[in-house]
Design a protein around this motif. Structure first.
Motif, PDB file in Angstrom:
ATOM      1  N   SER A 488     -12.033  49.095  33.627  1.00 37.21           N
ATOM      2  CA  SER A 488     -12.232  48.099  34.692  1.00 37.21           C
ATOM      3  C   SER A 488     -11.983  46.691  34.183  1.00 37.21           C
ATOM      4  CB  SER A 488     -13.650  48.227  35.252  1.00 37.21           C
ATOM      5  OG  SER A 488     -14.615  47.935  34.254  1.00 37.21           O
ATOM      6  N   ILE A 489     -12.407  46.389  32.955  1.00 36.40           N
ATOM      7  CA  ILE A 489     -12.152  45.056  32.391  1.00 36.40           C
ATOM      8  C   ILE A 489     -10.656  44.838  32.212  1.00 36.40           C
ATOM      9  CG2 ILE A 489     -12.490  43.591  30.367  1.00 36.40           C
ATOM     10  CD1 ILE A 489     -15.234  44.873  30.001  1.00 36.40           C
ATOM     11  N   SER A 490      -9.956  45.839  31.672  1.00 36.64           N
ATOM     12  CA  SER A 490      -8.518  45.708  31.443  1.00 36.64           C
ATOM     13  C   SER A 490      -7.768  45.557  32.764  1.00 36.64           C
ATOM     14  CB  SER A 490      -8.002  46.924  30.674  1.00 36.64           C
ATOM     15  OG  SER A 490      -8.667  47.060  29.432  1.00 36.64           O
ATOM     16  N   LYS A 491      -8.131  46.370  33.771  1.00 36.70           N
ATOM     17  CA  LYS A 491      -7.461  46.251  35.069  1.00 36.70           C
ATOM     18  C   LYS A 491      -7.735  44.901  35.716  1.00 36.70           C
ATOM     19  CE  LYS A 491      -7.340  51.181  36.265  1.00 36.70           C
ATOM     20  NZ  LYS A 491      -7.824  52.227  37.215  1.00 36.70           N
ATOM     21  N   ALA A 492      -8.964  44.397  35.560  1.00 35.40           N
ATOM     22  CA  ALA A 492      -9.300  43.105  36.159  1.00 35.40           C
ATOM     23  C   ALA A 492      -8.420  41.992  35.612  1.00 35.40           C
ATOM     24  CB  ALA A 492     -10.775  42.793  35.920  1.00 35.40           C
ATOM     25  N   TYR A 493      -8.126  42.010  34.328  1.00 34.99           N
ATOM     26  CA  TYR A 493      -7.266  40.983  33.741  1.00 34.99           C
ATOM     27  C   TYR A 493      -5.793  41.243  34.052  1.00 34.99           C
ATOM     28  CZ  TYR A 493     -10.811  38.506  31.036  1.00 34.99           C
ATOM     29  OH  TYR A 493     -11.877  37.731  30.671  1.00 34.99           O
ATOM     30  N   MET A 494      -5.360  42.501  34.047  1.00 34.54           N
ATOM     31  CA  MET A 494      -3.944  42.791  34.242  1.00 34.54           C
ATOM     32  C   MET A 494      -3.514  42.713  35.699  1.00 34.54           C
ATOM     33  SD  MET A 494      -2.962  45.809  31.537  1.00 34.54           S
ATOM     34  CE  MET A 494      -4.207  46.953  32.097  1.00 34.54           C
ATOM     35  N   GLN A 495      -4.432  42.834  36.651  1.00 32.37           N
ATOM     36  CA  GLN A 495      -4.038  42.777  38.052  1.00 32.37           C
ATOM     37  C   GLN A 495      -3.677  41.371  38.500  1.00 32.37           C
ATOM     38  OE1 GLN A 495      -7.357  44.208  40.271  1.00 32.37           O
ATOM     39  NE2 GLN A 495      -8.591  42.372  39.992  1.00 32.37           N
ATOM     40  N   ASN A 496      -3.936  40.387  37.694  1.00 33.31           N
ATOM     41  CA  ASN A 496      -3.460  39.034  37.975  1.00 33.31           C
ATOM     42  C   ASN A 496      -1.932  39.049  37.984  1.00 33.31           C
ATOM     43  OD1 ASN A 496      -2.828  36.323  38.053  1.00 33.31           O
ATOM     44  ND2 ASN A 496      -3.886  35.796  36.156  1.00 33.31           N
ATOM     45  N   PRO A 497      -1.281  38.722  39.100  1.00 30.76           N
ATOM     46  CA  PRO A 497       0.189  38.822  39.160  1.00 30.76           C
ATOM     47  C   PRO A 497       0.915  37.863  38.241  1.00 30.76           C
ATOM     48  CG  PRO A 497      -0.679  37.732  41.112  1.00 30.76           C
ATOM     49  CD  PRO A 497      -1.856  38.245  40.364  1.00 30.76           C
ATOM     50  N   ASN A 498       0.203  36.876  37.700  1.00 31.47           N
ATOM     51  CA  ASN A 498       0.842  35.913  36.802  1.00 31.47           C
ATOM     52  C   ASN A 498       0.433  36.099  35.348  1.00 31.47           C
ATOM     53  OD1 ASN A 498       2.155  34.582  38.962  1.00 31.47           O
ATOM     54  ND2 ASN A 498       0.287  33.452  39.424  1.00 31.47           N
ATOM     55  N   ALA A 499      -0.316  37.150  35.051  1.00 32.55           N
ATOM     56  CA  ALA A 499      -0.725  37.421  33.674  1.00 32.55           C
ATOM     57  C   ALA A 499       0.397  38.149  32.941  1.00 32.55           C
ATOM     58  CB  ALA A 499      -2.002  38.250  33.655  1.00 32.55           C
ATOM     59  N   ILE A 500       0.657  37.723  31.710  1.00 30.45           N
ATOM     60  CA  ILE A 500       1.643  38.381  30.857  1.00 30.45           C
ATOM     61  C   ILE A 500       0.921  39.449  30.048  1.00 30.45           C
ATOM     62  CG2 ILE A 500       3.293  38.059  28.984  1.00 30.45           C
ATOM     63  CD1 ILE A 500       3.604  35.175  29.982  1.00 30.45           C
ATOM     64  N   ILE A 501       1.382  40.682  30.166  1.00 27.79           N
ATOM     65  CA  ILE A 501       0.732  41.813  29.511  1.00 27.79           C
ATOM     66  C   ILE A 501       1.429  42.070  28.185  1.00 27.79           C
ATOM     67  CG2 ILE A 501       0.096  44.237  29.717  1.00 27.79           C
ATOM     68  CD1 ILE A 501       0.308  43.905  32.760  1.00 27.79           C
ATOM     69  N   LEU A 502       0.689  41.935  27.104  1.00 27.95           N
ATOM     70  CA  LEU A 502       1.197  42.242  25.764  1.00 27.95           C
ATOM     71  C   LEU A 502       0.680  43.627  25.400  1.00 27.95           C
ATOM     72  CD1 LEU A 502       2.935  40.779  23.638  1.00 27.95           C
ATOM     73  CD2 LEU A 502       0.832  40.101  22.505  1.00 27.95           C
TER      74      LEU A 502
END
Length: 1028
Positions: A488-502
């Motif tokens: 849930s923590i990871s999805k909360a940060y990655m669901q931001n459409p402007n977040a760059i996923i490393l």
């Protein structure tokens, strides 16, 4: 020569400029010297040419004036007399001429000085008053002369020659960068490898997606080659030419090898295989030579970058150690990080409203996420463990460039020097403590973000968030919901459409065991904001039998997920004691000798953490520039909605947030506590005396007065009283007195807080005030030393039995009478409850007695007859008397228990005793005369009045003593406790959130945060535009 135009000549100026002076003006009169222009404007208004005084005056003080022409000599025939005088007095005429010349010079000097002074005053009047604009200049500029010795500072500054020696060769650097720009714009086939290795032009090139182009590319510069072929730049050009030549040879050899037809025949002979093997060896040799040339070229570029990095460090250090103390301007990344910190505090649940970009680092547990982040930050800043979960909460790391390599927490002022091992160890320990503190009891991970800033030379600017590693199984010691919480923590940060996923993938394990790739593909199915990083490539090359599998991974053909770019890195040998420099050397050596790069399976720009950091930083800022203004508009709309709600619901109230409301409540509570010091001494003493007597009156009547009254003579009465009072004073009385004082202080404090409420009182503070009152009383401890001194005072007061005057005797009588009447009234009420309603109430109010009340009433009637027969009966019934009463009641058909008989007797005897004491008190009102004679020759003895006088005097003295202790000590200590409680509550955000609640508070909090976010976003956008 100067020339005067026809339009700029008034009469005065024409008189000044004579045609036979040999001067011509080439500029307009407006460009004359200010003095001449002033003279011109003074006389230009009058066009009358007949103004000889002005003309003469102008001639005298201007540089163009001449002496007047000598008048012509008269002819000899004009007059002999005059001629004779001129001949005889030529000496006089000469002296007159000289004197006239002196006066002319003197007049000219005076007139010129006066005119110059008047012209200066005119100029001075025309100038504006600059004193009104002093506010434009900061105050510290005016204070510089007071605090800084400018002369000494000027002498301490270095000479220009010394500064010039410190500067680099800008011509050489310009040549290098011009050449690199020409390389970037040229169409050489090896451009991708060169650009990726140089770190000056970023390429995220994959097999399935087009490369990312630089945003600010420029046209190629065409200059003479001879200008560059010298020193290091010449070597670079030669190496570039060698790369092109080797690549061409490899291409031709490969083409020739593929174009040769296969030999006819069933089986080739060994001699026929020799040319093919020789061609293959030649191709391998050319590839190795090409790789060595590329590595050499990359090392030279790195050398250039290192020189540039050192130069930037020197410049930053000089700026950091500026001569003048000025406000440090925040960097762009620091401004952006502040916005993210405020958002993190404002929206702990990570609402979709927060769509600002950040780099989210996700990966399986022990995949190397933290190691990659440390390589980007160039410091071992995170706690480490072998296979153990170390990242227990999100860690936001803001990376920026600075002269010193330091780290600092958002809520702390301490700087950790990352070049010192002891500071690194302290930083890792502090991060681990903060992580464990953020985790609630019974949990394994936390969503609370830890904010950290890292600055250093050469660090790429970006904001990264290191998340807990994704796990597949919950082990012993973990909470049962740990896996779901991490997801849930990871999805909360990655669901931001402007977040760059490393996305970090461990290259040393089977790709099929990866969990994070499926999670990332769900959040970013098109791979438009994902960067894939394969770690531990050195172990992967050793363990995998097929190196082409690594090639499939970095080309995006093995995993179902898509990515913007693919990178392969090595983060050390696995030892926690490795330094960043040793890891970099190991990584470079590995890729230089790796067959993956040598065989072309990996491209040069896809390897090393350095190229990775450049790529991530470029993507981060590209995303920021594309989305930050849109997010600012979102917060602007949110601010408008909140302000509208406040105006409609709370139009007459100020927008006070929780902290401001707490400060307001704090001041009100302190004012209420101070009001305790305004209570009058009479009020304190009256309350204390009343409460103390209410507390001890039962003990005095039951345990002192009643037993003493059973004695037969006055001596025994006084002896019994003295013994009882001494025992009471030593054991109970001081404790009771201090309890009464403490309760009185609490009641008065609560009364003042309740009475302070008025029309301006805010009900929102009620919970806070009640909590402060309870906590302050709980912390308050009465001074124990006061008990000993109070015991001595009370003992001395009770030993005194000398009543000095009649008013004191009357006061004791009144006190005794009021006490006995009160006790008698209470006793009558108890007896009434025991026996039930009398006959009048039964008839008028239709009430009946209960069976128990009927039994008690019969028992009461029997005991009343006994008291009438024995008026001086003792306080207790004998056993035979109890038996007699019971038998009498049984004879009337009433069954009664002996305990009930004794209980009823207790109340009846006290009523009988109090009635007799009241009648005796009335007789003693006239007994002061007998008291003075010690009741000699008198049947009246009033020792009980003396007892009550002693009790009354003890109450007065005790109340006075307690009042002094309250006003001098305890009230101030209570004020101190209240201040301490308020300070503790002020530092406890959770406590304030619990005690100050409501929609009004939350609305003010949201308004404050949204305004702050919007203002900081606008300042960041403005700085971002300036940087462009």
């Amino acid at each position: 020569m100067l020339r005067v135009g026809s339009k700029a000549a008034c009469m005065a100026c024409r008189n000044l400029v004579s045609t036979n002076m040999g001067l011509r003006f080439r500029i307009p009169l407006q460009k004359l010297h200010p003095l001449s222009r002033a003279i011109h404007h003074r006389y230009s208004g009058n066009t009358n040419p007949q103004r000889p005084p002005h003309r003469t005056a102008a001639r005298y003080f201007t540089s163009m004036s001449r002496l007047p022409m000598r008048p012509p000599k008269p002819s000899p025939g004009s007059g002999g007399r005059n001629y004779q005088q001129q001949r005889n007095f030529w000496v006089a005429r000469l002296a007159a001429r000289l004197l006239k010349l002196r006066y002319i010079l003197l007049g000219t000097a005076v007139g010129g000085g006066y005119t110059a002074k008047k012209t200066y005053e005119e100029w001075k009047d025309m100038l504006p008053d600059f004193s009104e604009y002093n506010w434009v200049i900061p105050d510290f500029v005016w204070e510089l002369s007071e605090h800084i010795d400018l002369d000494k500072l000027a002498k301490a500054l270095p000479e220009m020659e010394e500064i010039a020696k410190l500067l680099p060769d800008f011509d050489k650097i310009g040549e290098n960068f011009t050449f690199l720009k020409s390389l970037l714009s040229s169409g050489v086939s090896l451009g991708s490898e060169v650009k990726g290795a140089s770190g000056l032009h970023l390429l995220l090139e994959t097999s399935g997606s087009p490369p990312l182009k630089a945003t600010d590319s420029s046209a190629a510069a065409t200059q003479d080659d001879k200008q560059y072929k010298k020193g290091l730049l010449g070597e670079l050009i030669l190496i570039q030419q060698q790369i092109q030549r080797h690549e061409e040879e490899v291409r031709r050899a490969a083409a020739a090898n593929s174009a040769r037809p296969p030999p006819p025949g069933p089986a080739p002979n060994p001699p026929q295989q020799k040319p093919k093997s020789s061609d293959k060896e030649k191709v391998d040799q050319l590839q190795e030579e090409l790789l060595r040339t590329q590595l050499k070229y990359q090392r030279m570029l790195e050398r250039l970058e290192k020189e540039n990095k050192e130069l930037r460090k020197v410049v930053l250090q000089k700026d950091d150690k500026g001569i003048h103390q000025r406000k440090v301007k925040k960097s762009l990344i620091d401004m952006y990080s502040e916005v993210l910190d405020i958002l993190s505090d404002y929206d702990a649940n990570y609402n979709t409203q927060d769509h600002l970009p950040r780099v989210v680092v996700v990966g399986d547990q022990s995949a190397g996420k933290t190691s990659v982040l440390e390589m980007i930050a160039q410091a071992r800043i995170f706690p480490r463990g072998s296979g153990e979960m170390m990242t227990r909460s999100p860690v936001k790391v803001t990376l920026s460039e600075g002269p010193h390599h330091v780290a600092i927490f958002k809520d702390s002022g301490r700087e950790f020097d990352l070049t010192k091992e002891e500071d690194l160890a302290a930083l890792r320990h502090e991060i681990e403590l903060r992580m464990r503190k953020s985790v609630k009891e019974g949990q394994t991970v936390s969503s609370e973000t830890i904010s950290l800033s890292v600055k250093g030379p050469g660090i790429q600017r970006m904001v990264l968030v290191d998340l807990p590693g994704v796990i597949s199984t919950v082990t012993t010691g973990m909470a049962t919901d740990t896996k779901e919480t991490i997801f849930s923590i990871s999805k909360a940060y990655m669901q931001n459409p402007n977040a760059i996923i490393l996305c970090i993938q461990d290259g040393s394990v089977d790709a099929e065991r990866s969990i994070v790739t499926d999670l990332v593909s769900q959040m970013d199915p098109q791979g438009r904001r994902t960067i894939f990083v394969l770690t531990k490539v050195d172990l992967a090359e050793k363990n995998l039998t097929s190196p082409s599998r690594i090639q499939q991974i970095v080309e995006g053909r093995l995993f179902p997920m898509k990515a913007l770019g693919y990178f392969a890195v090595v983060t050390g040998k696995g030892s926690s004691g490795e330094s960043i420099d040793s890891i970099k050397e190991y990584e470079e050596d590995f890729f230089q000798n790796s067959r993956l790069l040598r065989d072309g399976m990996l491209k040069a720009h896809q390897v090393t953490t350095k190229n990775l950091s450049l790529a991530v930083s470029d993507c981060f800022w590209k995303m920021v520039r594309e989305s930050v203004e849109q997010q600012a508009d979102v917060f602007k709309a949110s601010r408008f909605n909140l302000e509208t709600e406040w105006k409609n619901n709370y139009p007459r109230l100020r927008e006070l947030d929780r902290n401001e409301l707490f400060e307001k409540a704090k001041n009100e509570i302190l004012d209420e506590v101070i009001s305790l010091s305004q209570v009058t001494p009479q009020h304190w003493e009256a309350i204390l005396q009343k409460k103390l007597w209410e507390r001890v009156s039962t003990h005095v009547i039951e345990n002192i007065y009643l037993p003493a009254a059973q004695t037969m003579d006055s001596g025994t009465f006084n002896t019994t009283v003295d013994i009882k009072l001494k025992q009471w004073t030593d054991k109970q009385l001081p404790h009771k007195a201090l309890e009464v004082a403490w309760e009185t202080l609490q009641e008065e404090f609560a009364r003042f807080m309740a009475e302070y409420k008025g029309k301006d009182q805010d009900d929102i503070f009620d919970k806070l005030k009640e909590a402060v009152k309870d906590e302050s009383i709980k912390r308050h401890k009465w001074n124990e030393r006061a008990m000993d001194s109070l015991r001595v005072i009370q003992h001395n007061a009770l030993e005194d039995r000398s009543i000095t005057d009649k008013p004191q005797w009357d006061a004791a009588i009144q006190f005794m009478e009021e006490t006995l009447q009160t006790r008698l009234k209470d006793n009558e009420s108890v007896i009434k409850d025991m026996v039930g309603p009398d006959w009048k109430q039964r008839w008028l109010n239709w009430k009946n007695r209960t069976p128990d009340q009927h039994v008690r009433n019969e028992t009461k009637n029997e005991l009343d007859r006994l008291l009438k027969l024995h008026d001086n009966h003792t306080a207790y019934l004998a056993n035979d008397e109890v038996t007699t009463v019971r038998k009498n009641l049984e004879g009337r058909g009433v069954e009664v228990d002996p305990v009930l008989i004794k209980d009823t007797w207790h109340q009846l005897y006290r009523r009988h005793f109090l009635q007799k004491a009241l009648s005796h008190c009335n007789l003693c009102k006239r007994g002061f005369y007998y008291y003075q004679r010690h009741f000699v020759d008198s049947e009246l003895e009033c020792n009980d009045v003396v007892l009550f006088w002693r009790i009354q005097r003890m109450l007065v003295i005790t109340a006075n003593t307690l009042r002094q202790q309250l006003t001098n000590t305890e009230v101030r200590r209570l004020e101190k406790n209240v201040k301490e409680v308020l300070d503790d509550f002020g530092e406890d955000l959770e406590k304030k959130t619990q005690l100050i609640t409501g929609r009004r508070v939350q609305l003010a909090e949201d308004l404050k945060k949204v305004r702050e976010i919007q203002e900081k976003l606008e300042a960041f956008i403005e700085a971002l535009h300036k940087e462009k």
